[in-house]
Scaffold this active site. Structure first.
Site, mmCIF file in Angstrom:
data_model
loop_
_atom_site.group_PDB
_atom_site.id
_atom_site.type_symbol
_atom_site.label_atom_id
_atom_site.label_comp_id
_atom_site.label_asym_id
_atom_site.label_seq_id
_atom_site.Cartn_x
_atom_site.Cartn_y
_atom_site.Cartn_z
ATOM 1 N N VAL A 1 -0.442 11.762 6.256
ATOM 2 C CA VAL A 1 -0.976 11.801 7.622
ATOM 3 C C VAL A 1 0.158 11.768 8.646
ATOM 4 O O VAL A 1 0.184 12.563 9.595
ATOM 5 C CB VAL A 1 -1.956 10.632 7.860
ATOM 6 C CG1 VAL A 1 -2.484 10.666 9.295
ATOM 7 C CG2 VAL A 1 -3.107 10.688 6.868
ATOM 8 N N ARG B 1 10.368 3.992 4.367
ATOM 9 C CA ARG B 1 11.124 3.238 3.369
ATOM 10 C C ARG B 1 12.348 4.016 2.896
ATOM 11 O O ARG B 1 13.403 3.468 2.675
ATOM 12 C CB ARG B 1 10.219 2.872 2.192
ATOM 13 C CG ARG B 1 9.664 1.451 2.340
ATOM 14 C CD ARG B 1 8.870 1.050 1.120
ATOM 15 N NE ARG B 1 7.757 1.987 0.916
ATOM 16 C CZ ARG B 1 6.888 1.907 -0.096
ATOM 17 N NH1 ARG B 1 7.034 0.959 -0.993
ATOM 18 N NH2 ARG B 1 5.894 2.769 -0.204
ATOM 19 N N ARG B 2 12.155 5.342 2.682
ATOM 20 C CA ARG B 2 13.250 6.152 2.131
ATOM 21 C C ARG B 2 13.506 7.360 3.034
ATOM 22 O O ARG B 2 12.900 8.413 2.838
ATOM 23 C CB ARG B 2 12.895 6.599 0.718
ATOM 24 C CG ARG B 2 12.987 5.460 -0.313
ATOM 25 C CD ARG B 2 12.558 5.921 -1.682
ATOM 26 N NE ARG B 2 11.104 6.094 -1.729
ATOM 27 C CZ ARG B 2 10.255 5.142 -2.162
ATOM 28 N NH1 ARG B 2 10.721 4.002 -2.593
ATOM 29 N NH2 ARG B 2 8.973 5.351 -2.163
ATOM 30 N N LYS C 1 -7.701 0.721 7.536
ATOM 31 C CA LYS C 1 -9.043 0.118 7.408
ATOM 32 C C LYS C 1 -8.994 -1.253 6.751
ATOM 33 O O LYS C 1 -9.747 -2.139 7.095
ATOM 34 C CB LYS C 1 -9.972 1.043 6.645
ATOM 35 C CG LYS C 1 -9.511 1.355 5.243
ATOM 36 C CD LYS C 1 -10.000 2.729 4.797
ATOM 37 C CE LYS C 1 -8.835 3.448 4.180
ATOM 38 N NZ LYS C 1 -8.655 4.818 4.497
ATOM 39 N N GLU D 1 -9.772 4.917 15.336
ATOM 40 C CA GLU D 1 -10.762 5.941 14.947
ATOM 41 C C GLU D 1 -10.484 6.503 13.561
ATOM 42 O O GLU D 1 -11.414 6.794 12.788
ATOM 43 C CB GLU D 1 -10.759 7.063 15.994
ATOM 44 C CG GLU D 1 -11.737 8.196 15.764
ATOM 45 C CD GLU D 1 -13.197 7.771 15.921
ATOM 46 O OE1 GLU D 1 -13.847 7.601 14.876
ATOM 47 O OE2 GLU D 1 -13.664 7.602 17.058
ATOM 48 N N VAL E 1 -11.929 5.151 9.793
ATOM 49 C CA VAL E 1 -13.235 5.416 9.189
ATOM 50 C C VAL E 1 -13.579 6.899 9.306
ATOM 51 O O VAL E 1 -13.530 7.460 10.402
ATOM 52 C CB VAL E 1 -14.353 4.591 9.879
ATOM 53 C CG1 VAL E 1 -15.698 4.853 9.209
ATOM 54 C CG2 VAL E 1 -14.032 3.109 9.855
ATOM 55 N N LYS F 1 -14.627 0.099 5.466
ATOM 56 C CA LYS F 1 -15.194 0.948 6.522
ATOM 57 C C LYS F 1 -16.532 0.400 7.004
ATOM 58 O O LYS F 1 -16.824 0.415 8.203
ATOM 59 C CB LYS F 1 -15.329 2.374 6.011
ATOM 60 C CG LYS F 1 -13.964 3.042 5.778
ATOM 61 C CD LYS F 1 -14.098 4.314 4.960
ATOM 62 C CE LYS F 1 -12.725 5.010 4.799
ATOM 63 N NZ LYS F 1 -12.776 6.099 3.796
ATOM 64 N N GLY G 1 -7.644 13.683 4.383
ATOM 65 C CA GLY G 1 -6.758 14.836 4.505
ATOM 66 C C GLY G 1 -5.748 14.618 5.619
ATOM 67 O O GLY G 1 -6.046 13.956 6.618
#
Lengths: 449, 449
Positions: free
Chosen positions: A11, A42-43, A100, A124, A127, A200, A297
């Protein structure tokens, strides 16, 4: 407007892309440029697409920078994120999060910190991915009384159940397919055991009923125990099996639960397949509403994140803030045992006179009313029509009783099933699934007049 | 927070009821009590349910009162409402309106007045009744690029078309039924001629594409000319006829249009029946979203009004304001002739060799590609299989050609149909309807993977 991004996975990388590609357009919408101040990962070497001077491994340092206006958190998990976001909010930075688990566990602390400093807290994306759901509940329906929020909010389990229904595969086979196609993670526990959906549900119930509901308040059953036979039994009844998150306001209390349930194939949720999500909201004045779209997604979830980011940035530009969470109603949470549901029960029984009367007697004793009974003969002991071959040798004659109950307390239903297993004539309980009509009967989209 | 209500009809009386019944709850949500300052109506004696001391016939006086914070307008029409709302906004009062006609005609002036004084202008109730739609477009998708908004936004015409499809009734019969059941007004012009839907399309396109689109910019065709034969022809093709509002961004321009169209029966919009509304939004990152619910009705529309009212009041309590309309993109509006659509054309032709070649030639001349052709024999001149009995005596042999085109400019399609009527072999054009697949093919809700 300066933005700190925590986490840059599926994301986060889309958020970076969209912030860059749409820079001019977002500037026009916000009223000021949105500038990426830093990206904590982290990397760093794994993120060649992000300008190197933006990458840092020091998340705490990034959220404490004075020039940061909004922190976007896409790391997930409880710690160390909770501490980072509390620090950000307490220093007046607005927070956009898709986390969440954290919001369902400790949303109250985050909301309190936001209230104290006057910062915004938006989530937003936590969920139902791209589907605008929290903003409609919190804002569009702010003058209405929501009575129920129910739907499919986990794409992984929906994919698995869809695959089982379409191919007849069992749970393990469908889970493997989901893994191969990228719909299930290597450790699918959070999804298949309902933890994700329960978080959720907690978030939805909190907003819908102005009551602080945590994930622990949500009754939770996953889909591991759903068998190919359950799916076939649902089919025989004109139903399909879905993992539902259901939040209701019942007699001044909140019921929040996640469990697989049979729903009629004519119900709009029945045709939501694959990785899609759909949620029904029923409100006293608005009636029934449905929201549908992709629940996961990278780009889809990034769309929801950016919507929140634009809102938070706009509020800072014009000097206001978004609506805060209210938990003023503080309704009690109903125990699952006191929640009213309907059951589908399949019993393997000896096919002899009086069995149905005995079984019906057990239901009556527990105050559970039977809606329908269907008796299926199983032939002479080959067990093919049954669910699993019995361990013991089947008697010369056996049958399956398929019973659907009217609504009763979940405790009474569970006790009924318990008592049934004690009957001599009952060889085994072949399957138990809840049945949901989801409020008023909906036979199709629309159906007005 | 003091509220002035203009108009107290079907929706307004529900707003009064909900404000009264939910007073404590709304106070908690807003952070201050919502008090009704006055209700402006034409005939006070017709409103026995409203406290007499609140009723006034002096709307101008009411909106000018210093103690009023928010004006809720449910009168409708352009004048005198425009003047009243401009007065209110200019004096810093926030406005909540359900007035689609005014917003579609002169939303720019209202938005400018709101911007100048820093007041809020909300109008969720102006489109699709109870369905949260404008807030998701304007806020939830504020970080995304919307490419299409398409759906059913007029309940009256949807009821009429649903009735025609289910009973085989013609338009006049179905309109009468709608009137009897309260789904159509005595003068149904605004609904059946598409004015209502066109206003809604203008509002949707303006918000979705950050461009000022007025009702006059929207191509508009109503449902008066949809015949029972059109409905039957759609059925034969596996389609149903719906009045659609479609707003698209195409190559840097906006197309906004309202017209009846055939859509596949498998499309989710096809099963939206009666007075329900449903709208698809397609955005670059979010993908396809659907919103569904009741598009009209007193309590339903009042729910949307109250959501806006709570938002406006909250903003005043915390000293902020909601997001303003932006028209910064200022895209050109595409003429209908330049918009690409698909046509279904039914031709009554003489059934003789070479007719299809002639007809196909006309399509080819206009650069319109044919997707499918079906030829239906009509027997020997009894015309029964045809749409209407011809005026002239039919020849010894005639037939119907049913043609569905690929996408082409609307102008080319119209010119093609014109040219077809000039062919000797064409006895008449039995029906022309646009065909919409609405973007990417959607065969069912979901269908992911």
């Amino acid at each position: 407007m300066s933005v700190a991004l925590l986490g840059c996975g599926v994301v986060g990388s889309q958020v970076v892309r969209l912030l860059t590609e749409q820079a001019d357009e977002l500037t026009a919408r916000v009223g000021a440029p949105l500038r990426l101040a830093g990206v904590a990962v982290r990397r760093p070497q794994r993120h060649p697409d992000v300008p190197a001077d933006l990458l840092t491994t020091d998340a705490a340092g990034l959220v404490s920078r004075d020039d940061v206006d909004v922190v976007v958190e896409l790391v997930g998990g409880i710690e160390p994120v909770r501490g980072l976001l509390l620090t950000a909010l307490k220093s007046g930075k607005s927070v956009v999060s898709a986390n969440k688990a954290l919001l369902a566990e400790d949303g109250a602390a985050l909301a309190a910190a936001a209230d104290e400093s006057g910062a915004d807290l938006y989530y937003e994306a936590s969920v139902a991915g791209a589907i605008p759901l929290l903003r409609p509940i919190q804002q569009s329906l702010a003058g209405d009384r929501i009575v129920r929020v129910a739907g499919i909010v986990n794409g992984t389990t929906n994919f698995i159940l869809s695959a089982m229904a379409s191919s007849g595969a069992n749970y393990t086979e469908a889970l493997e397919e989901a893994g191969r196609l990228g719909y299930a993670e290597a450790d699918p526990t959070a999804d298949v055991d309902g933890y994700d959906a329960a978080s959720k549900a907690a978030i939805l119930a909190s907003l819908a009923f102005h009551t602080r509901v945590t994930a622990d308040d949500v009754y939770r059953e996953g889909i591991r125990d759903v068998t190919a036979a359950d799916i076939a039994a649902a089919k025989a009844l004109g139903c399909t099996v879905k993992l539902l998150a259901i939040c209701e306001q019942v007699d001044g209390a909140v019921s929040a639960r996640v469990h697989p349930a049979m729903i009629p194939r004519s119900h709009p949720l029945a045709s939501v397949s694959g990785a899609y999500n759909a949620v029904f909201i029923e409100a006293a004045a608005a009636g029934q509403l449905m929201f549908y779209g992709q629940g996961a997604g990278g780009p889809q979830t990034a769309s929801a994140v950016l919507g929140d980011l634009v809102a938070a940035a706009r509020n800072r530009v014009i000097g206001g803030r978004g609506p805060r969470d209210t938990a003023h109603a503080a309704l009690p949470v109903l125990a699952m045992g006191d929640t009213h549901t309907r059951y589908h029960v399949a019993l393997d029984v000896n096919d002899r006179a009086g069995v149905l009367a005995q079984v019906a007697g057990v239901f009556a004793e527990h105050g559970v009313s039977i809606a329908t009974v269907r008796q299926e003969g199983r032939g002479s002991g080959n067990g093919e029509a049954g669910r699993d071959a019995d361990d013991g040798a089947p008697g010369p004659k056996d049958a399956t009783l398929v019973i659907v109950t009217h609504s009763a307390s979940d405790a009474a239903l569970a006790a009924t099933v318990d008592a049934l297993t004690g009957l001599d004539a009952v060889r085994g309980v072949a399957g138990v699934l809840r049945v949901e009509g989801l409020g008023r009967p909906v036979t199709e989209l629309g159906g007005g007049s």
